[in-house]
Write a protein that holds these residues in place. Sequence first.
Motif, PDB file in Angstrom:
ATOM      1  N   GLU A 195       0.914  -1.151  -0.102  1.00 30.48           N
ATOM      2  CA  GLU A 195       0.015   0.032   0.044  1.00 30.48           C
ATOM      3  C   GLU A 195       0.927   1.292   0.138  1.00 30.48           C
ATOM      4  OE1 GLU A 195      -3.359   0.445   0.022  1.00 30.48           O
ATOM      5  OE2 GLU A 195      -3.596  -1.825  -0.302  1.00 30.48           O
ATOM      6  N   LEU A 196       0.785   2.051  -0.940  1.00 31.04           N
ATOM      7  CA  LEU A 196       1.602   3.188  -1.018  1.00 31.04           C
ATOM      8  C   LEU A 196       0.889   4.301  -1.117  1.00 31.04           C
ATOM      9  CD1 LEU A 196       5.046   3.508  -2.496  1.00 31.04           C
ATOM     10  CD2 LEU A 196       3.622   5.400  -2.881  1.00 31.04           C
ATOM     11  N   THR A 197       0.630   5.238  -0.444  1.00 21.25           N
ATOM     12  CA  THR A 197       0.248   6.539  -0.383  1.00 21.25           C
ATOM     13  C   THR A 197       0.796   7.772   0.277  1.00 21.25           C
ATOM     14  OG1 THR A 197      -2.240   5.711  -0.348  1.00 21.25           O
ATOM     15  CG2 THR A 197      -1.952   8.011   0.438  1.00 21.25           C
ATOM     16  N   LYS A 198       1.230   8.860  -0.437  1.00 21.77           N
ATOM     17  CA  LYS A 198       1.949   9.925  -0.124  1.00 21.77           C
ATOM     18  C   LYS A 198       1.209  11.152  -0.069  1.00 21.77           C
ATOM     19  CE  LYS A 198       5.986   7.368  -0.535  1.00 21.77           C
ATOM     20  NZ  LYS A 198       7.000   7.187   0.477  1.00 21.77           N
ATOM     21  N   ASP A 199       1.180  11.788   1.050  1.00 20.46           N
ATOM     22  CA  ASP A 199       0.630  13.176   1.282  1.00 20.46           C
ATOM     23  C   ASP A 199       1.725  14.094   0.866  1.00 20.46           C
ATOM     24  OD1 ASP A 199      -1.739  11.967   2.320  1.00 20.46           O
ATOM     25  OD2 ASP A 199      -0.672  11.769   4.274  1.00 20.46           O
ATOM     26  N   ILE A 200       1.164  14.868   0.026  1.00 21.30           N
ATOM     27  CA  ILE A 200       2.021  16.114  -0.454  1.00 21.30           C
ATOM     28  C   ILE A 200       1.858  17.144   0.317  1.00 21.30           C
ATOM     29  CG2 ILE A 200       2.601  17.265  -2.782  1.00 21.30           C
ATOM     30  CD1 ILE A 200       2.889  14.358  -2.987  1.00 21.30           C
ATOM     31  N   THR A 201       2.944  17.867   0.651  1.00 22.35           N
ATOM     32  CA  THR A 201       3.046  19.117   1.344  1.00 22.35           C
ATOM     33  C   THR A 201       4.168  19.897   0.367  1.00 22.35           C
ATOM     34  OG1 THR A 201       5.039  18.817   2.726  1.00 22.35           O
ATOM     35  CG2 THR A 201       2.461  18.338   3.487  1.00 22.35           C
ATOM     36  N   LEU A 202       4.136  21.414   0.680  1.00 22.40           N
ATOM     37  CA  LEU A 202       5.153  22.252   0.167  1.00 22.40           C
ATOM     38  C   LEU A 202       6.597  21.882   0.555  1.00 22.40           C
ATOM     39  CD1 LEU A 202       5.837  24.458  -2.077  1.00 22.40           C
ATOM     40  CD2 LEU A 202       5.193  26.090  -0.244  1.00 22.40           C
ATOM     41  N   GLU A 203       6.239  21.795   1.901  1.00 22.14           N
ATOM     42  CA  GLU A 203       7.657  21.423   2.688  1.00 22.14           C
ATOM     43  C   GLU A 203       8.427  20.248   2.103  1.00 22.14           C
ATOM     44  OE1 GLU A 203       7.302  20.318   6.691  1.00 22.14           O
ATOM     45  OE2 GLU A 203       9.249  21.264   7.314  1.00 22.14           O
ATOM     46  N   LYS A 204       7.606  19.157   1.851  1.00 24.93           N
ATOM     47  CA  LYS A 204       8.068  17.935   1.171  1.00 24.93           C
ATOM     48  C   LYS A 204       8.575  18.118  -0.156  1.00 24.93           C
ATOM     49  CE  LYS A 204       5.377  14.925   4.075  1.00 24.93           C
ATOM     50  NZ  LYS A 204       4.171  13.777   3.827  1.00 24.93           N
ATOM     51  N   MET A 205       7.887  19.022  -0.892  1.00 21.86           N
ATOM     52  CA  MET A 205       8.271  19.235  -2.263  1.00 21.86           C
ATOM     53  C   MET A 205       9.681  20.078  -2.273  1.00 21.86           C
ATOM     54  SD  MET A 205       4.638  20.345  -3.523  1.00 21.86           S
ATOM     55  CE  MET A 205       5.071  21.141  -5.035  1.00 21.86           C
ATOM     56  N   GLN A 206       9.843  20.983  -1.313  1.00 20.13           N
ATOM     57  CA  GLN A 206      11.167  21.971  -1.301  1.00 20.13           C
ATOM     58  C   GLN A 206      12.112  20.978  -0.612  1.00 20.13           C
ATOM     59  OE1 GLN A 206       9.374  24.815   1.257  1.00 20.13           O
ATOM     60  NE2 GLN A 206       9.155  26.192  -0.382  1.00 20.13           N
ATOM     61  N   ARG A 207      12.049  19.948   0.062  1.00 20.88           N
ATOM     62  CA  ARG A 207      13.235  19.204   0.681  1.00 20.88           C
ATOM     63  C   ARG A 207      13.357  18.280  -0.445  1.00 20.88           C
ATOM     64  NH1 ARG A 207      12.867  15.553   6.175  1.00 20.88           N
ATOM     65  NH2 ARG A 207      15.135  15.136   6.195  1.00 20.88           N
ATOM     66  N   PHE A 208      12.615  17.865  -1.372  1.00 17.40           N
ATOM     67  CA  PHE A 208      12.975  17.059  -2.496  1.00 17.40           C
ATOM     68  C   PHE A 208      13.981  17.790  -3.458  1.00 17.40           C
ATOM     69  CE2 PHE A 208      12.404  15.159  -6.667  1.00 17.40           C
ATOM     70  CZ  PHE A 208      12.586  13.640  -6.365  1.00 17.40           C
ATOM     71  N   MET A 209      13.413  19.118  -3.548  1.00 21.76           N
ATOM     72  CA  MET A 209      14.040  19.943  -4.742  1.00 21.76           C
ATOM     73  C   MET A 209      15.490  20.244  -4.255  1.00 21.76           C
ATOM     74  SD  MET A 209      12.644  20.027  -7.325  1.00 21.76           S
ATOM     75  CE  MET A 209      13.568  21.431  -8.074  1.00 21.76           C
ATOM     76  N   GLY A 210      15.784  20.344  -2.790  1.00 23.35           N
ATOM     77  CA  GLY A 210      17.104  20.810  -2.261  1.00 23.35           C
ATOM     78  C   GLY A 210      17.200  22.205  -2.443  1.00 23.35           C
ATOM     79  N   PRO A 211      18.197  22.825  -2.135  1.00 25.42           N
ATOM     80  CA  PRO A 211      18.446  24.227  -2.170  1.00 25.42           C
ATOM     81  C   PRO A 211      18.421  24.808  -3.433  1.00 25.42           C
ATOM     82  CG  PRO A 211      20.614  23.110  -2.090  1.00 25.42           C
ATOM     83  CD  PRO A 211      19.804  21.971  -2.032  1.00 25.42           C
ATOM     84  N   VAL A 212      17.307  24.909  -4.152  1.00 29.44           N
ATOM     85  CA  VAL A 212      16.983  25.398  -5.259  1.00 29.44           C
ATOM     86  C   VAL A 212      15.791  26.395  -5.184  1.00 29.44           C
ATOM     87  CG1 VAL A 212      16.133  25.001  -7.665  1.00 29.44           C
ATOM     88  CG2 VAL A 212      17.496  23.390  -6.543  1.00 29.44           C
ATOM     89  N   LYS A 213      16.078  27.767  -5.793  1.00 31.12           N
ATOM     90  CA  LYS A 213      15.424  28.800  -5.789  1.00 31.12           C
ATOM     91  C   LYS A 213      14.268  28.742  -6.730  1.00 31.12           C
ATOM     92  CE  LYS A 213      17.103  29.996  -1.800  1.00 31.12           C
ATOM     93  NZ  LYS A 213      16.527  29.582  -0.513  1.00 31.12           N
ATOM     94  N   ASN A 214      14.880  28.804  -8.178  1.00 26.49           N
ATOM     95  CA  ASN A 214      14.261  28.995  -9.168  1.00 26.49           C
ATOM     96  C   ASN A 214      13.565  27.945  -9.720  1.00 26.49           C
ATOM     97  OD1 ASN A 214      16.569  27.890  -9.958  1.00 26.49           O
ATOM     98  ND2 ASN A 214      17.108  29.320 -11.580  1.00 26.49           N
ATOM     99  N   SER A 215      12.594  27.344  -8.911  1.00 23.54           N
ATOM    100  CA  SER A 215      11.722  26.049  -9.285  1.00 23.54           C
ATOM    101  C   SER A 215      10.408  26.432  -9.126  1.00 23.54           C
ATOM    102  CB  SER A 215      12.422  24.837  -8.568  1.00 23.54           C
ATOM    103  OG  SER A 215      11.720  23.729  -8.718  1.00 23.54           O
ATOM    104  N   ILE A 216       9.476  25.898 -10.196  1.00 28.37           N
ATOM    105  CA  ILE A 216       8.141  25.835  -9.882  1.00 28.37           C
ATOM    106  C   ILE A 216       7.625  24.821  -8.974  1.00 28.37           C
ATOM    107  CG2 ILE A 216       7.634  26.924 -12.244  1.00 28.37           C
ATOM    108  CD1 ILE A 216       6.964  24.232 -13.283  1.00 28.37           C
ATOM    109  N   HIS A 217       8.562  23.798  -8.515  1.00 29.45           N
ATOM    110  CA  HIS A 217       8.207  22.927  -7.572  1.00 29.45           C
ATOM    111  C   HIS A 217       8.585  23.422  -6.243  1.00 29.45           C
ATOM    112  CE1 HIS A 217       8.155  20.911 -11.451  1.00 29.45           C
ATOM    113  NE2 HIS A 217       9.439  21.051 -11.407  1.00 29.45           N
TER     114      HIS A 217
END
Lengths: 146, 130
Positions: free
Chosen positions: B5-27
């Motif tokens: 069973e695989l369900t992931k709840d999406i938050t902006l914080e998780k998205m930013q963590r995935f992106m890492g130290p990136v500023k210019n990203s729509i993610h």
Amino acid sequence: MLQDWDAIPIGGETGRIEFEITDALIDEYVAAIELDPRLIEAEVDADGRRVAPLDLVPKHAMRTLFIDYVFDKLGPSMRAKQAYEFVNPAKVGMRVSAVGRISDKYERRGKRYVAFETTYFDQDGTPLLHDRRAVIVLGDNFKLKG
Amino acid sequence: MDFPELTKDITLEKMQRFMGPVKNSIHADPELAKSWGVGGAVVQGGHLVAFLNEYLLAAFGRGYSRGGEISATFVQVVRPGDSVTARHAITAETPVEGGTRVELDVWLENQRGEKVTIARASALRARGTA
């Protein structure tokens, strides 16, 4: 500076990278994606080295290989497709290298897409995975006329 | 071959963590995303494929990480506040050396049951495993 559609060079290089797989990279990635740690613990090879999560290599490399080019040359865009072929696992201590290239550009249903590809290799030249992706370009300079 | 069973709840914080130290990203930057005309931050496609890879790796293990393939199309954006669940349907099973090559459709659907990422994948089910 943004490119014109006609000037986007199929086969052109978009970036190159070389980096080492480390425990820190794996830990950071596992935490970021909330990956079930049992999957990682199960993936320790016979030589005792940790195996990197499947996406770690392309995730770590994509900004240098593709995203910087996209941002600078194509402007606003979103990923439309992503394909991977997993050949051999990346492990701690490996040095991974890759060169990104534009593989295609095409129009579909009134929208324009640019496709990219690379193959990641270890320090011995063994392929690790193939990465193919396409973005839809959103900028006004790429809008189709009519 | 047990699919988790695989369900992931999406938050902006998780998205930013995935992106890492990136500023210019729509993610990671909702304002930039709005200026690009996509209505706010959207989850990176690679983030969504990573969920499918986790799903397939849990089911097939080395039969996926060594010789597995996936080709995904992002058909609907995913945003902070959404949750996504992985599903699959096996489309073909072909005997090969060492086991069975399994081809399948895999996808992520959101909390409304809408498919947001669709993919075709294949993996090796080793002989002697379920």
